[in-house]
Write a protein that holds these residues in place. Structure first.
Motif, PDB file in Angstrom:
ATOM      1  N   VAL A 194       0.870  -1.191   0.000  1.00  0.00           N
ATOM      2  CA  VAL A 194       0.000   0.000   0.000  1.00  0.00           C
ATOM      3  C   VAL A 194       0.902   1.235   0.000  1.00  0.00           C
ATOM      4  CG1 VAL A 194      -1.986  -1.050   1.165  1.00  0.00           C
ATOM      5  CG2 VAL A 194      -0.186   0.015   2.541  1.00  0.00           C
ATOM      6  N   THR A 195       0.386   2.312  -0.581  1.00  0.00           N
ATOM      7  CA  THR A 195       1.118   3.585  -0.533  1.00  0.00           C
ATOM      8  C   THR A 195       0.943   4.145   0.876  1.00  0.00           C
ATOM      9  OG1 THR A 195       0.336   3.983  -2.788  1.00  0.00           O
ATOM     10  CG2 THR A 195       1.423   5.824  -1.679  1.00  0.00           C
ATOM     11  N   ALA A 196       2.051   4.371   1.564  1.00  0.00           N
ATOM     12  CA  ALA A 196       1.973   4.968   2.907  1.00  0.00           C
ATOM     13  C   ALA A 196       2.055   6.483   2.808  1.00  0.00           C
ATOM     14  CB  ALA A 196       3.092   4.435   3.791  1.00  0.00           C
ATOM     15  N   SER A 197       2.902   6.989   1.900  1.00  0.00           N
ATOM     16  CA  SER A 197       3.017   8.440   1.753  1.00  0.00           C
ATOM     17  C   SER A 197       3.672   8.802   0.425  1.00  0.00           C
ATOM     18  CB  SER A 197       3.823   9.057   2.895  1.00  0.00           C
ATOM     19  OG  SER A 197       5.168   8.653   2.801  1.00  0.00           O
TER      20      SER A 197
ATOM     21  N   ARG B 222      13.395  -0.364   5.267  1.00  0.00           N
ATOM     22  CA  ARG B 222      13.659  -0.530   6.696  1.00  0.00           C
ATOM     23  C   ARG B 222      13.108  -1.912   7.047  1.00  0.00           C
ATOM     24  NH1 ARG B 222      12.848   4.633  10.163  1.00  0.00           N
ATOM     25  NH2 ARG B 222      10.686   4.266   9.613  1.00  0.00           N
ATOM     26  N   ASN B 223      12.063  -2.015   7.866  1.00  0.00           N
ATOM     27  CA  ASN B 223      11.539  -3.357   8.176  1.00  0.00           C
ATOM     28  C   ASN B 223      10.455  -3.780   7.191  1.00  0.00           C
ATOM     29  OD1 ASN B 223      13.199  -3.413  10.465  1.00  0.00           O
ATOM     30  ND2 ASN B 223      11.698  -2.173  11.576  1.00  0.00           N
ATOM     31  N   THR B 224       9.395  -2.960   7.156  1.00  0.00           N
ATOM     32  CA  THR B 224       8.264  -3.296   6.277  1.00  0.00           C
ATOM     33  C   THR B 224       8.066  -2.248   5.188  1.00  0.00           C
ATOM     34  OG1 THR B 224       6.642  -2.088   7.633  1.00  0.00           O
ATOM     35  CG2 THR B 224       7.094  -4.383   8.247  1.00  0.00           C
ATOM     36  N   SER B 225       8.832  -1.159   5.260  1.00  0.00           N
ATOM     37  CA  SER B 225       8.614  -0.054   4.317  1.00  0.00           C
ATOM     38  C   SER B 225       9.736   0.040   3.292  1.00  0.00           C
ATOM     39  CB  SER B 225       8.474   1.269   5.071  1.00  0.00           C
ATOM     40  OG  SER B 225       9.670   1.588   5.740  1.00  0.00           O
TER      41      SER B 225
ATOM     42  N   THR C 148       6.652   6.248  -0.276  1.00  0.00           N
ATOM     43  CA  THR C 148       6.933   5.138   0.638  1.00  0.00           C
ATOM     44  C   THR C 148       5.798   4.129   0.539  1.00  0.00           C
ATOM     45  OG1 THR C 148       8.046   6.638   2.148  1.00  0.00           O
ATOM     46  CG2 THR C 148       7.448   4.477   3.020  1.00  0.00           C
TER      47      THR C 148
ATOM     48  N   VAL D 270       4.396   0.225   1.920  1.00  0.00           N
ATOM     49  CA  VAL D 270       4.519  -0.755   3.000  1.00  0.00           C
ATOM     50  C   VAL D 270       3.981  -2.084   2.480  1.00  0.00           C
ATOM     51  CG1 VAL D 270       3.783  -1.351   5.345  1.00  0.00           C
ATOM     52  CG2 VAL D 270       4.342   1.016   4.774  1.00  0.00           C
TER      53      VAL D 270
ATOM     54  N   VAL E   1       2.192  -5.581   2.819  1.00  0.00           N
ATOM     55  CA  VAL E   1       1.124  -6.013   3.741  1.00  0.00           C
ATOM     56  C   VAL E   1       0.694  -7.446   3.455  1.00  0.00           C
ATOM     57  CG1 VAL E   1       0.186  -3.704   4.211  1.00  0.00           C
ATOM     58  CG2 VAL E   1      -0.612  -4.967   2.198  1.00  0.00           C
TER      59      VAL E   1
ATOM     60  N   PRO F  96       1.344  -4.797   8.167  1.00  0.00           N
ATOM     61  CA  PRO F  96       2.703  -4.718   7.623  1.00  0.00           C
ATOM     62  C   PRO F  96       3.502  -6.010   7.809  1.00  0.00           C
ATOM     63  CG  PRO F  96       2.173  -2.744   8.883  1.00  0.00           C
ATOM     64  CD  PRO F  96       1.053  -3.721   9.127  1.00  0.00           C
TER      65      PRO F  96
ATOM     66  N   ARG G 100       9.680  12.192   7.426  1.00  0.00           N
ATOM     67  CA  ARG G 100       8.324  11.648   7.188  1.00  0.00           C
ATOM     68  C   ARG G 100       7.678  11.228   8.497  1.00  0.00           C
ATOM     69  NH1 ARG G 100      11.044   8.372   3.161  1.00  0.00           N
ATOM     70  NH2 ARG G 100      11.226   9.870   1.488  1.00  0.00           N
TER      71      ARG G 100
ATOM     72  N   ARG H 120       4.213  12.684   9.672  1.00  0.00           N
ATOM     73  CA  ARG H 120       3.071  11.810   9.917  1.00  0.00           C
ATOM     74  C   ARG H 120       2.472  12.089  11.300  1.00  0.00           C
ATOM     75  NH1 ARG H 120       3.244   5.434  11.284  1.00  0.00           N
ATOM     76  NH2 ARG H 120       1.128   4.896  10.722  1.00  0.00           N
TER      77      ARG H 120
HETATM   78  C1  COA Z   1       0.663   2.336   5.851  1.00  0.00           C
HETATM   79  C2  COA Z   1       0.035   1.435   6.918  1.00  0.00           C
HETATM   80  C3  COA Z   1      -0.033   0.002   6.381  1.00  0.00           C
HETATM   81  C4  COA Z   1       0.960   1.468   8.145  1.00  0.00           C
HETATM   82  O1  COA Z   1       0.389   0.613   9.075  1.00  0.00           O
HETATM   83  P1  COA Z   1       0.577   0.839  10.660  1.00  0.00           P
HETATM   84  O2  COA Z   1      -0.192  -0.209  11.343  1.00  0.00           O
HETATM   85  O3  COA Z   1       0.314   2.258  10.983  1.00  0.00           O
HETATM   86  O4  COA Z   1       2.067   0.422  10.825  1.00  0.00           O
HETATM   87  P2  COA Z   1       3.315   1.088  11.550  1.00  0.00           P
HETATM   88  O5  COA Z   1       3.082   2.400  12.203  1.00  0.00           O
HETATM   89  O6  COA Z   1       3.880  -0.019  12.371  1.00  0.00           O
HETATM   90  O7  COA Z   1       4.274   1.339  10.302  1.00  0.00           O
HETATM   91  C5  COA Z   1       4.714   0.275   9.489  1.00  0.00           C
HETATM   92  C6  COA Z   1       5.767   0.831   8.558  1.00  0.00           C
HETATM   93  O8  COA Z   1       5.182   1.824   7.731  1.00  0.00           O
HETATM   94  C7  COA Z   1       5.916   3.015   7.817  1.00  0.00           C
HETATM   95  N1  COA Z   1       4.966   4.113   7.652  1.00  0.00           N
HETATM   96  C8  COA Z   1       3.751   4.210   8.190  1.00  0.00           C
HETATM   97  N2  COA Z   1       3.175   5.362   7.799  1.00  0.00           N
HETATM   98  C9  COA Z   1       4.063   5.983   7.010  1.00  0.00           C
HETATM   99  C10 COA Z   1       4.039   7.200   6.296  1.00  0.00           C
HETATM  100  N3  COA Z   1       2.987   8.030   6.331  1.00  0.00           N
HETATM  101  N4  COA Z   1       5.132   7.542   5.562  1.00  0.00           N
HETATM  102  C11 COA Z   1       6.203   6.727   5.499  1.00  0.00           C
HETATM  103  N5  COA Z   1       6.272   5.544   6.155  1.00  0.00           N
HETATM  104  C12 COA Z   1       5.214   5.184   6.903  1.00  0.00           C
HETATM  105  C13 COA Z   1       6.551   2.989   9.194  1.00  0.00           C
HETATM  106  O9  COA Z   1       7.681   3.838   9.250  1.00  0.00           O
HETATM  107  C14 COA Z   1       6.917   1.534   9.304  1.00  0.00           C
HETATM  108  O10 COA Z   1       8.081   1.290   8.547  1.00  0.00           O
HETATM  109  P3  COA Z   1       9.156   0.136   8.979  1.00  0.00           P
HETATM  110  O11 COA Z   1       8.376  -1.112   9.323  1.00  0.00           O
HETATM  111  O12 COA Z   1       9.966  -0.066   7.741  1.00  0.00           O
HETATM  112  O13 COA Z   1       9.930   0.675  10.124  1.00  0.00           O
HETATM  113  C15 COA Z   1      -1.386   1.916   7.346  1.00  0.00           C
HETATM  114  O14 COA Z   1      -1.263   3.212   7.918  1.00  0.00           O
HETATM  115  C16 COA Z   1      -2.354   1.962   6.179  1.00  0.00           C
HETATM  116  O15 COA Z   1      -2.890   0.947   5.773  1.00  0.00           O
HETATM  117  N6  COA Z   1      -2.608   3.152   5.630  1.00  0.00           N
HETATM  118  C17 COA Z   1      -3.489   3.318   4.483  1.00  0.00           C
HETATM  119  C18 COA Z   1      -2.747   2.957   3.195  1.00  0.00           C
HETATM  120  C19 COA Z   1      -3.598   3.190   1.975  1.00  0.00           C
HETATM  121  O16 COA Z   1      -4.770   2.921   1.958  1.00  0.00           O
HETATM  122  N7  COA Z   1      -2.960   3.714   0.925  1.00  0.00           N
HETATM  123  C20 COA Z   1      -3.621   3.995  -0.309  1.00  0.00           C
HETATM  124  C21 COA Z   1      -3.831   5.453  -0.503  1.00  0.00           C
HETATM  125  S1  COA Z   1      -5.182   6.115   0.461  1.00  0.00           S
END
Ligand code: COA
Length: 171
Positions: free
Chosen positions: A54-57, A83-86, A112, A114, A116, A122, A149, A153
């Motif tokens: 998924v696109t995180a950012s 990194r770990n999951t990103s 960025t 992630v 899933v 993640p 970032r 966030r």
């Molecule tokens: C992105 C998402 C999977 C992160 O899940 P989460 O449960 O918040 O997980 P965490 O906070 O443990 O973060 C997991 C990883 O994502 C990264 N991450 C989370 N949000 C981020 C952001 N906004 N920008 C960059 N990296 C981000 C964290 O740094 C972490 O990286 P690492 O594992 O490599 O250290 C979740 O926020 C999500 O599903 N968001 C919606 C995504 C989506 O729908 N995208 C489509 C466009 S709307």
């Protein structure tokens, strides 16, 4: 998981810029360019980890040059850092006047993604390593960008909580 080079994930898409995607200036819609950027970057991310993503950012996208109707737009992307999951993905968009051959970089961006599982939780990704000078430059700058970032966030989450879900929101 086996480490992979940046080049393993390279994804490229070239398209003609045609009327359905252009505005009344005869240039490409910004949103359409952003859609190309997200699409190609996502393919690069999946190529790297071979998992759903998924696109995180998306970091800021500056539209440096107009992309004229009749020209081509080429968007290329590869994973620069993990990194770990990103995964951080660098994207460059180049427009070309197909008759003269003149090319201009019209945008660059970092996204960025992630990885899933089936419950959208993640999961770990393989590490990436740079080979060329450009890849090394991008790889070395990535931890600082990731830290920015993380701060952005946190700020945006607090901002979202401040405004909440009610409508009208300006009361
Ligand atoms: C992105 C998402 C999977 C992160 O899940 P989460 O449960 O918040 O997980 P965490 O906070 O443990 O973060 C997991 C990883 O994502 C990264 N991450 C989370 N949000 C981020 C952001 N906004 N920008 C960059 N990296 C981000 C964290 O740094 C972490 O990286 P690492 O594992 O490599 O250290 C979740 O926020 C999500 O599903 N968001 C919606 C995504 C989506 O729908 N995208 C489509 C466009 S709307």
């Amino acid at each position: 998981m086996e480490k992979k080079p940046c080049s393993h994930s390279l994804a490229v898409k070239t398209s003609h810029v045609l009327p359905p995607d252009t505005n009344y200036h005869g240039t490409l819609f910004g949103g359409t360019l952003m859609s190309h950027i997200d699409d190609v970057a996502a393919i690069a991310a999946v190529r790297h980890c071979r998992k759903a993503v998924v696109t995180a950012s998306t970091d800021s996208v500056d539209f440096l040059e107009p992309v004229k109707q009749g020209n081509s737009i080429c968007v290329e992307a590869f994973v620069t850092w993990t990194r770990n999951t990103s995964m951080e993905v660098f994207v460059k968009a180049v427009t070309e006047d197909l008759l003269s051959g003149e090319r201009k970089v019209c945008a660059t961006a970092f996204l960025t993604f992630v990885a899933v599982d089936e419950n959208l939780r993640p999961v770990p990704v393989p590490e990436v390593y740079p080979e060329s000078e450009s890849e090394k430059l991008l790889h070395e700058g990535a931890p600082l960008r990731a830290e920015r970032r993380r701060e952005r966030r946190k700020y945006n989450r607090e901002f979202a909580e401040r405004f909440g879900t009610s409508y009208p929101w300006n009361k």
